[in-house]
Design an enzyme around this catalytic site. Structure first.
Site, PDB file in Angstrom:
ATOM      1  N   CYS A  97      13.105   1.974 -42.256  1.00 13.16           N
ATOM      2  CA  CYS A  97      12.054   2.973 -42.070  1.00 13.16           C
ATOM      3  C   CYS A  97      11.031   2.785 -43.180  1.00 13.16           C
ATOM      4  O   CYS A  97      11.315   3.056 -44.346  1.00 13.16           O
ATOM      5  CB  CYS A  97      12.642   4.388 -42.096  1.00 13.16           C
ATOM      6  SG  CYS A  97      11.401   5.683 -41.989  1.00 13.16           S
ATOM      7  N   CYS A 242       5.281   6.380 -38.312  1.00 14.69           N
ATOM      8  CA  CYS A 242       6.459   5.511 -38.366  1.00 14.69           C
ATOM      9  C   CYS A 242       6.059   4.245 -39.102  1.00 14.69           C
ATOM     10  O   CYS A 242       5.172   3.510 -38.637  1.00 14.69           O
ATOM     11  CB  CYS A 242       6.963   5.183 -36.964  1.00 14.69           C
ATOM     12  SG  CYS A 242       8.234   3.908 -36.909  1.00 14.69           S
TER      13      CYS A 242
END
Length: 304
Positions: A97, A242
């Protein structure tokens, strides 16, 4: 009825976000916590728990191997590196991430766990070098080396009544980045993700993040190409940002233009970040905010 004890009843937590992609941060150097899917899902639930798109466990890399959480250390990760043990909001494990790494690095510096501005963060996708350009207890700006963005052909996704073609991109986790060149900003904002996304199971047997991205004009004075993006993350739903999706989208925009390298300034609902695509890999530069800290009450996860 009471859920099984996890050892997290008195644990202190930090809440942070990177361009409004938000995380619960738990510091657990020896990997003593039993991070079950149900525990993580409860912590990330915005009504029952603290609320977040995901959870970041701050843990020494060697401890994860010793506890059997990892079979072995990923490529480039040293035993004494701080490891970002990342979980999606539904409790499932994710490889990487990019926004989370920025927040993770900021927390390490702000908490004193890391004394240098350049260091390596371990992840399931491998070692991720970071630079903390500046930080205080609340705000920071961080660059993350994201590794390569590997393109693996095209696929389709259905979102509501519409079907989009995109490029399959691996950024340590799987993505389908769909460049929709004729989509206006208003049109992008109007896309309805509420029904989820439907991917080709053969192309993505374990699911994928889906990005819709539209170029937004010529390069700025710094040579950065502007673009706008929305993202639907597997195991979470639509999020405000994201990090790996931004890299996937940046690579897809450049490929759409016939370019292999370049720098983009991409706007997401949660803010703006800079994505650099190079022959040797990709970088992600953007903000981090540490919003709050606190302690979980005993029996917080009891169900009556």
């Amino acid at each position: 009825m009471t859920t099984q004890s996890s050892g997290a009843e008195h644990l202190r937590f930090v809440k942070g976000h990177g361009t409004q992609n938000d995380f619960v941060i738990l510091t657990d150097p020896a990997a003593a916590l039993d991070l079950t899917e149900s525990l993580v899902a409860a912590l990330c639930d915005r009504r029952r728990g603290i609320g977040a798109d995901g959870l970041l466990r701050v843990v020494r890399s060697a401890a994860l191997v010793e506890r059997g959480v990892l079979d072995r250390l990923p490529e480039g990760v040293a035993p004494d590196d701080w490891f970002m043990d990342y979980r999606n909001a539904d409790g499932t494990i994710a490889e990487m991430c990019g926004n989370g790494v920025r927040v993770f690095a900021h927390h390490l510096r702000a908490s004193g766990l890391q004394s240098h501005d350049e260091f390596t963060v371990g992840s399931r996708a491998g070692a991720r070098p970071v630079i903390v350009h500046h930080h205080d207890a609340v705000h920071a700006e961080v660059t993350v080396e994201m590794g390569s963005a590997r393109m693996d052909g095209d696929s389709l996704v259905r979102i509501g009544d519409d079907v989009y073609r995109g490029v399959m991109v691996d950024v340590g986790n799987p993505h389908l980045a769909c460049v929709v060149a004729d989509l206006t900003g208003a049109g992008l904002a109007a896309v309805d993700f509420s029904g989820g996304v439907l991917l080709d199971d053969e192309a993505f047997p374990h699911g994928a993040n889906v990005e819709l991205v539209t170029p937004a004009g010529p390069a700025d004075q710094h040579g950065r190409l502007p673009a706008a993006m929305r993202v639907f993350e597997r195991g979470v739903g639509e999020t405000r940002s994201c990090g790996t999706g931004l890299v996937a989208a940046g690579a897809a925009v450049l490929a759409h233009r016939g370019d292999a390298v370049g720098t983009l300034c991409i706007t997401v609902p949660g803010g703006q970040v800079e994505v650099g695509i190079r022959a040797a890999g990709a970088t992600l530069r953007g903000p981090s905010v540490l919003v709050a800290h606190g302690e979980l009450h005993p029996d917080w996860d009891r169900l009556d």
